[in-house]
Design a protein around this motif. Structure first.
Motif, PDB file in Angstrom:
ATOM      1  N   ASP A 130     -32.540   2.423  13.497  1.00  0.00           N
ATOM      2  CA  ASP A 130     -31.330   2.448  14.316  1.00  0.00           C
ATOM      3  C   ASP A 130     -31.179   3.764  15.075  1.00  0.00           C
ATOM      4  O   ASP A 130     -30.826   3.777  16.259  1.00  0.00           O
ATOM      5  N   SER A 131     -31.454   4.872  14.392  1.00  0.00           N
ATOM      6  CA  SER A 131     -31.282   6.183  15.008  1.00  0.00           C
ATOM      7  C   SER A 131     -32.222   6.377  16.197  1.00  0.00           C
ATOM      8  O   SER A 131     -31.808   6.858  17.264  1.00  0.00           O
ATOM      9  N   ARG A 132     -33.480   6.010  16.030  1.00  0.00           N
ATOM     10  CA  ARG A 132     -34.438   6.179  17.136  1.00  0.00           C
ATOM     11  C   ARG A 132     -34.133   5.227  18.283  1.00  0.00           C
ATOM     12  O   ARG A 132     -34.301   5.583  19.459  1.00  0.00           O
ATOM     13  N   ASP A 134     -31.157   4.259  19.065  1.00  0.00           N
ATOM     14  CA  ASP A 134     -30.016   4.885  19.740  1.00  0.00           C
ATOM     15  C   ASP A 134     -30.492   5.931  20.741  1.00  0.00           C
ATOM     16  O   ASP A 134     -29.960   6.048  21.848  1.00  0.00           O
ATOM     17  N   ARG A 135     -31.492   6.702  20.344  1.00  0.00           N
ATOM     18  CA  ARG A 135     -32.022   7.739  21.231  1.00  0.00           C
ATOM     19  C   ARG A 135     -32.658   7.122  22.477  1.00  0.00           C
ATOM     20  O   ARG A 135     -32.486   7.626  23.594  1.00  0.00           O
ATOM     21  N   ASN A 171     -37.247  13.495  13.188  1.00  0.00           N
ATOM     22  CA  ASN A 171     -36.629  13.516  14.509  1.00  0.00           C
ATOM     23  C   ASN A 171     -37.723  13.703  15.559  1.00  0.00           C
ATOM     24  O   ASN A 171     -38.281  14.793  15.687  1.00  0.00           O
ATOM     25  N   GLY A 248     -24.204   1.914  19.568  1.00  0.00           N
ATOM     26  CA  GLY A 248     -24.715   1.809  18.196  1.00  0.00           C
ATOM     27  C   GLY A 248     -24.926   0.358  17.822  1.00  0.00           C
ATOM     28  O   GLY A 248     -25.662  -0.351  18.469  1.00  0.00           O
ATOM     29  N   SER A 261     -34.036  -3.634  12.969  1.00  0.00           N
ATOM     30  CA  SER A 261     -33.176  -2.509  13.300  1.00  0.00           C
ATOM     31  C   SER A 261     -32.493  -2.808  14.632  1.00  0.00           C
ATOM     32  O   SER A 261     -32.863  -3.779  15.310  1.00  0.00           O
ATOM     33  N   SER A 263     -29.743  -1.283  18.131  1.00  0.00           N
ATOM     34  CA  SER A 263     -28.864  -0.355  18.826  1.00  0.00           C
ATOM     35  C   SER A 263     -28.231  -1.098  20.001  1.00  0.00           C
ATOM     36  O   SER A 263     -28.932  -1.766  20.768  1.00  0.00           O
TER      37      SER A 263
END
Length: 267
Positions: A130-132, A134-135, A171, A248, A261, A263
């Motif tokens: 999810d975080s990647r 989002d990026r 990251n 998100g 995953s 976003s």
């Protein structure tokens, strides 16, 4: 007589080797020459040459990560939810690099509600969490809002490929991974070592504090500080009233039982 038999055997062996060296056409050969479709521009946002370039790019970068990199645009006249559209699209086509329902990442563009959704399946669910995702979404939203669809899709393919080259949980945009930073650190270290070598080559320094000091006249002059008061000023800290998250959404599971995953955001 024997010489003739040897000649015939030699010619027969040559014919066998030639027959084995030349591949016979079959269904597998034709199937390998065909490439699967990865760009589905149902909303008609791209020119034909842009479609061809993105198809080639998705094929090349996806093969290196063994993951199908998909783009799906739709006018969504039915008004379906963009996340559900992505899930149903995966279930319908069964994307996967080396097998149906395998490694894949999908970018869905809903032109009706002006929303986008990114989803990673199987290997991409782990490497594009999810975080990647989002990026990636943050990187391309500006171009999507401005109508630069080719540029946004190109960045999506390249960034998804790059991010999958880093171990999960890291990251990928950390400054330590930037090439220019690594070259800069290497250059500074090289300069430091050169400076040290040059400094050491001149011999030891014999000058110290006593060389120019006159012990008879040197000393500390008396000095004192007097404390007067302390003033404390209180002022309220302004608080933000903006509670919007800006996107998100996270992942989920398709109707076919495939977790992913995710976003989500607007553009």
């Amino acid at each position: 007589m024997r010489r003739g038999i040897r000649s015939m055997l030699t010619m027969l062996l040559i014919a066998v080797f030639v027959a084995l060296a030349v591949p016979m056409p079959n269904a597998d050969v034709h199937a390998s020459e065909e490439t699967k479709q990865l760009i589905y521009d149902e909303a008609g946002l791209l020119e034909q040459d842009e479609l061809a370039l993105l198809e080639g790019m998705a094929q090349r970068y996806g093969a290196k990560r063994e993951t199908d990199i998909i783009i799906y645009t739709s006018n969504n006249t039915s008004g379906a939810d963009v996340m559900k559209m992505t899930q149903d699209f995966y279930d319908k086509h069964g994307f996967g690099y080396d097998k149906p329902y395998g490694n894949a990442v999908i970018l869905t563009l809903d032109m009706n509600n002006r929303e986008l959704y990114l989803a990673g399946f199987y290997k991409a669910e782990e490497y594009l969490d999810d975080s990647r995702l989002d990026r990636i979404r943050d990187k391309i939203t500006s171009d999507l809002s401005s109508g630069f669809y080719y540029g946004a899709f190109s960045d999506y393919i390249k960034t998804a490929y790059r991010y999958m080259g880093y171990a999960p949980g890291v990251n990928p945009d950390n400054i330590l991974f930037k090439v220019w930073f690594q070259y800069g650190v290497a250059a500074l270290l090289a300069l430091f070592f050169v400076w040290r070598l040059a400094a050491n080559s001149g011999g030891s320094v014999t000058v110290h504090r006593g060389t120019y000091e006159n012990a008879g006249t040197s000393g500390v002059i008396g000095h004192s500080d007097q404390y007067i008061r302390t003033t404390v000023t209180k002022r309220p800290i302004p608080r933000s009233t903006d509670n919007s998250s800006g996107g998100g959404g996270g992942g989920g599971t398709t109707s076919g039982g495939h977790s992913h995953s995710g976003s989500r955001g607007s553009f």
